[in-house]
Design an enzyme around this catalytic site. Structure first.
Site, mmCIF file in Angstrom:
data_model
loop_
_atom_site.group_PDB
_atom_site.id
_atom_site.type_symbol
_atom_site.label_atom_id
_atom_site.label_comp_id
_atom_site.label_asym_id
_atom_site.label_seq_id
_atom_site.Cartn_x
_atom_site.Cartn_y
_atom_site.Cartn_z
ATOM 1 N N SER A 172 0.844 -1.188 0.000
ATOM 2 C CA SER A 172 0.000 0.000 0.000
ATOM 3 C C SER A 172 0.882 1.242 0.000
ATOM 4 O O SER A 172 2.027 1.199 0.463
ATOM 5 C CB SER A 172 -0.900 0.018 1.252
ATOM 6 O OG SER A 172 -1.567 1.254 1.391
ATOM 7 N N TYR B 192 -2.066 -0.461 10.919
ATOM 8 C CA TYR B 192 -2.146 -0.942 9.534
ATOM 9 C C TYR B 192 -0.876 -0.634 8.737
ATOM 10 O O TYR B 192 -0.341 -1.504 8.053
ATOM 11 C CB TYR B 192 -3.362 -0.302 8.865
ATOM 12 C CG TYR B 192 -3.496 -0.535 7.380
ATOM 13 C CD1 TYR B 192 -3.992 -1.746 6.888
ATOM 14 C CD2 TYR B 192 -3.169 0.468 6.460
ATOM 15 C CE1 TYR B 192 -4.144 -1.948 5.525
ATOM 16 C CE2 TYR B 192 -3.322 0.271 5.095
ATOM 17 C CZ TYR B 192 -3.798 -0.938 4.634
ATOM 18 O OH TYR B 192 -3.951 -1.142 3.280
ATOM 19 N N LYS C 141 1.794 -3.035 6.184
ATOM 20 C CA LYS C 141 2.017 -2.852 4.755
ATOM 21 C C LYS C 141 3.487 -2.547 4.452
ATOM 22 O O LYS C 141 4.008 -2.939 3.405
ATOM 23 C CB LYS C 141 1.101 -1.755 4.211
ATOM 24 C CG LYS C 141 -0.359 -2.186 4.155
ATOM 25 C CD LYS C 141 -0.526 -3.446 3.304
ATOM 26 C CE LYS C 141 -1.970 -3.848 3.127
ATOM 27 N NZ LYS C 141 -2.129 -5.042 2.262
#
Length: 253
Positions: free
Chosen positions: A143, A156, A160
């Site tokens: 991401s 998060y 990633k």
């Protein structure tokens, strides 16, 4: 037909980016294996669409955060499709939450699905490719969040970044076997993972305002880059990362 007669497998393939990539792989000549947490009935539409392209489709319901899911998935792939050529680690979650009161279980689940799940799956796929002795391609969906921060993504963004790093290290570890490892880094793509966040029209428009191409992404925007990285056209690309963000990252100033 960039993937003609190859076997393409993807996690989280029942919807969103995974679904778009699976369908494009089928259009490009690949047989496709999918794993996802949803029931087979929920995945049936994408399986039927793959078969409509004249290709074989295989489905396994499972949770990628469990190591045994990776073993089961590779087993089903080899049994039903005879081998593995392109593997995509795509499954992921992003339960938005503030940092200071983030529940430990939210952190644990996010790391389990996004990072540990990717590790288990990539390791199992790599072992299968090594056994086959004909090389292969592994792509991970990281991401833009691997490169930038987010106040509601503190649990998060590290996962990633970890997926991005996993592909770099795997490229070094697996190059001797002819296995290429690369990542794609999507920007803001309209999927179920951010549906609630983008329901705020003001926020959605603010995001669009940062993107030089003037729109949010859609899952199909990732399908082409993923298929390309899995194809012979990318035969000398490994350890690389490809931003697919409409130019957002270079405009963050």
């Amino acid at each position: 037909m960039l993937l003609n007669n190859r076997v393409f497998a993807i996690t989280g393939g029942a919807s969103g980016i995974g679904r778009a990539a699976a369908l494009e792989a089928a259009r490009q000549g690949a047989d496709v294996a999918i794993t996802d947490i949803v029931t087979r009935e929920a995945a049936e539409p994408v399986l039927e669409a793959i078969k409509a392209c004249g290709r074989r489709a295989v489905y396994l319901q499972g949770d990628v955060s469990a190591p045994e899911t990776a073993t089961r998935f590779i087993g089903v792939i080899t049994e039903k499709l005879g081998g593995l050529d392109v593997f995509v680690s795509n499954a992921g979650i992003c339960p938005f939450h503030a940092f200071l009161d983030l529940p430990p279980e939210t952190l644990t689940k996010t790391v389990g699905v996004n990072l540990l799940g990717a590790y288990f799956m990539v390791q199992a796929a790599a072992n299968q490719m090594v056994r086959q002795g004909r090389g292969g391609a592994i792509i991970a969906v990281s991401s833009i969040s691997a490169l930038v921060g987010g106040a509601y993504q503190t649990h998060y963004t590290p996962t990633k970044a970890g997926v991005h790093s996993l592909m770099q290290s795997s490229a070094v570890a697996l190059g001797q076997y002819g296995i290429r490892c690369n990542s794609v880094l999507p920007g803001t793509i309209r999927t179920a993972i951010n549906e609630d966040d983008l329901s705020n029209e003001g926020k959605a428009q603010a995001m669009v305002g940062r993107i030089p191409l003037g729109r949010l992404g859609v899952p199909e925007d990732l399908a082409g880059p993923i298929v390309f990285l899995g194809s012979p056209m990318a035969g000398y690309i490994t350890g690389a990362s490809l931003l697919v963000d409409g130019g957002c990252f270079v405009n963050l100033q």
